[in-house]
Design an enzyme around this catalytic site. Sequence first.
Site, short mmCIF file in Angstrom:
data_model
loop_
_atom_site.label_atom_id
_atom_site.label_comp_id
_atom_site.label_asym_id
_atom_site.label_seq_id
_atom_site.Cartn_x
_atom_site.Cartn_y
_atom_site.Cartn_z
N HIS A 70 0.85 -1.19 0.00
CA HIS A 70 0.00 0.00 0.00
C HIS A 70 0.88 1.25 0.00
CE1 HIS A 70 0.65 0.76 4.27
NE2 HIS A 70 0.21 -0.45 4.58
N HIS A 106 4.03 1.69 2.24
CA HIS A 106 5.25 0.98 1.83
C HIS A 106 5.95 1.73 0.70
CE1 HIS A 106 2.51 -2.37 3.27
NE2 HIS A 106 3.47 -2.32 4.17
N CYS A 120 0.73 -10.17 19.71
CA CYS A 120 -0.11 -9.51 18.70
C CYS A 120 0.40 -9.95 17.33
CB CYS A 120 -0.05 -7.99 18.83
SG CYS A 120 -0.83 -7.17 17.42
N CYS A 144 1.37 -6.98 14.96
CA CYS A 144 2.72 -6.43 15.19
C CYS A 144 3.78 -7.51 15.08
CB CYS A 144 2.83 -5.85 16.59
SG CYS A 144 1.82 -4.43 16.93
N CYS A 186 -4.41 -4.25 21.23
CA CYS A 186 -3.23 -3.59 20.67
C CYS A 186 -3.68 -2.26 20.08
CB CYS A 186 -2.60 -4.46 19.58
SG CYS A 186 -1.45 -3.52 18.55
N HIS A 231 -3.39 -2.13 16.13
CA HIS A 231 -4.21 -3.00 15.28
C HIS A 231 -5.66 -3.15 15.75
CE1 HIS A 231 -0.08 -4.08 14.10
NE2 HIS A 231 -0.63 -4.13 12.91
N LYS A 256 -3.74 6.33 10.17
CA LYS A 256 -2.58 5.70 9.56
C LYS A 256 -3.09 4.80 8.44
CE LYS A 256 0.94 2.28 10.21
NZ LYS A 256 0.97 0.88 10.56
N LYS A 287 -3.78 -1.78 6.09
CA LYS A 287 -4.74 -2.72 5.55
C LYS A 287 -5.83 -3.02 6.56
CE LYS A 287 -0.96 -4.79 4.89
NZ LYS A 287 0.34 -5.25 4.47
O1 ME8 Z 1 7.01 -4.08 9.94
N1 ME8 Z 1 3.20 5.66 6.56
O2 ME8 Z 1 6.67 -4.82 7.80
P1 ME8 Z 1 5.42 -3.93 7.34
C1 ME8 Z 1 4.52 5.57 6.38
N2 ME8 Z 1 8.20 -6.88 8.22
N3 ME8 Z 1 5.17 4.41 6.28
C2 ME8 Z 1 4.47 3.28 6.36
C3 ME8 Z 1 3.06 3.30 6.55
C4 ME8 Z 1 2.42 4.56 6.65
N4 ME8 Z 1 1.13 4.72 6.81
N5 ME8 Z 1 2.63 2.02 6.58
C5 ME8 Z 1 3.73 1.24 6.42
C6 ME8 Z 1 7.25 -4.82 9.03
N6 ME8 Z 1 4.84 1.99 6.27
C7 ME8 Z 1 8.36 -5.84 9.15
C8 ME8 Z 1 9.68 -5.11 8.98
S1 ME8 Z 1 12.35 -5.06 8.87
C9 ME8 Z 1 13.58 -6.04 9.40
C10 ME8 Z 1 10.90 -5.98 9.15
C11 ME8 Z 1 6.20 1.51 6.03
O3 ME8 Z 1 4.96 -4.52 6.05
C12 ME8 Z 1 7.14 1.99 7.12
O4 ME8 Z 1 8.45 1.93 6.63
O5 ME8 Z 1 4.43 -3.80 8.43
C13 ME8 Z 1 6.93 0.94 8.19
O6 ME8 Z 1 7.96 0.95 9.16
C14 ME8 Z 1 6.90 -0.31 7.35
O7 ME8 Z 1 6.21 0.09 6.14
C15 ME8 Z 1 6.21 -1.51 7.99
O8 ME8 Z 1 6.07 -2.51 7.01
#
Ligand code: ME8
Length: 505
Positions: A17, A20, A125, A128, A142, A145, A294, A297
């Site tokens: 989304h 990311h 959770c 998370c 949480c 979420h 925020k 999904k």
């Molecule tokens: O946490 N605004 O993956 P994830 C800005 N797999 N950035 C955002 C965002 C938003 N609304 N939503 C997501 C994970 N992000 C783990 C990480 S790393 C070793 C493992 C971005 O798919 C932002 O960079 O939940 C956030 O930290 C990340 O996506 C979380 O991605």
Amino acid sequence: MRFYVTTPIYYVNDKPHLGHAYTTIAADILARHHRQRGEETFFLTGVDEHATKVWRVAESQGLGAQEYVDQISDAWRSLPPRLNAETDFFIRTSDEGHKAFVREFLQRIYDNGDVYEDVYAGLYCVGCEAFKTEDELVDGKCPLHSTEPEWIEEKNYFFRLSAYQDKLLELYAERPDFVQPPFRFNEVKSFVSGGLRDFSISRAGQPWGIPLPWDEGQVAYVWADALVNYLSALTFARPGEDLREAFWPEVRHLMAQDILRFHCIYWPAMLLSAGYSVPKQIFIHGYLLLDDLKISKSLGNAVDPLELIDTYGADALRFWCARAVSFGQDGSASVSGIADRYERELGNDLGNLLSRTTAMIARYRDGAIPGGPAAGSELEGLIADVHTNVLRDLDGFDITGAVDRIWTLVRHLNRYVTEQAPWTLAKDESKAAELDQVLYDLADGLRVSAIALWAYLPETAPKILEALGQPVAFDWELVEYGRLEPTTSVAAAPPLFPRFEVSAA
Ligand code: ME8
């Protein structure tokens, strides 16, 4: 000089989304900028596949976990190219090179005496992928979420994080810019000062993951596996090469605050235990909020970045991400802001400026850029400011400040064309030298803007240089007044950002 930048590896329980895309765009802007400075750069992104939530989605679709991740990873792999992000490697945690490295890494921590066995009984959770304490919950849920965590009770292996409290506090004291921005660093310091609890690094009840080398009956907890990607990738991204020595000391991690503790506390402690140096810097940006929620999904307000690209193009999305919210702060943005910036800033300020400038050079000077640089102008000063201070801004991860500075130059050029009114000068033969100067300065200002904007607008910047008959090169040293190459081939350029009707929805 070298520069290594990472995004988080994203969970593949669903499609990408806008949030990311936001981090990947920011990392690409930094990576491109450092390439322009002639630095050897490595940009890593990828996917986190061994999460419980990923495993559950696979199950719900009646697929084996590996089969599911093989399918969905393609959608993630195609995201960076769609965003015009030029990555050096795309890691999947199911890559064999990663799995082997994680086992070796965890074995080092184990051999170092930092792992012990205990019963974990507590709350987890799945959103998370983190264990929660009661006081982290709001009404038993949480807060991120809005779901109740699950009770887990199993025999696990624990990492002695508590033993690293003093070492971490020493590290934070020695490295005042380890975590940026400072208000985030303060959050980290006060959390660590409050005392650290050991955390479980394994899961006994889940078959999906990397088996522990000393106990094949358990798999690595997803974070103990995922964080290691930043290091493991350097060992197998280039077959036959080990990039650790060159790039590990230069690593900068980028992410939002949701995963700050894992990166600023768990990860440095794990690295110290395994005998590696800690990251150079960790930059925490804000959440991109749409209407104050925020984007996520689970909250049902995910915006598909690919749809925005289909409508506005990747450059407009990148530009909006850099400008809509000050990078590093939480900020509310509206998606309609993309249409607005597309039209007002990209279309009018930049696109029209190029169309007018090229049309005038074609019309008044037969396509040859006339004149030469004139020392001491306001334009020269603004270009010198971009040359020096965009570097400083971006060294401080100020992606928004740097583009604001470049846009000051673009706005100046727009004012300049209105004030100088070249169409009036063209009517008076005695003003020919003045007209030459105006056309030269407009063309040179646009050339410099294109080079400085390349990190933000990699598709548009070459078009500007081509329209001005200039070599398509983006070295930062070319951000200097008076370096236009002679040309006789300038023709009126078509609009860079054509107008279109945007539906109100
Ligand atoms: O946490 N605004 O993956 P994830 C800005 N797999 N950035 C955002 C965002 C938003 N609304 N939503 C997501 C994970 N992000 C783990 C990480 S790393 C070793 C493992 C971005 O798919 C932002 O960079 O939940 C956030 O930290 C990340 O996506 C979380 O991605």
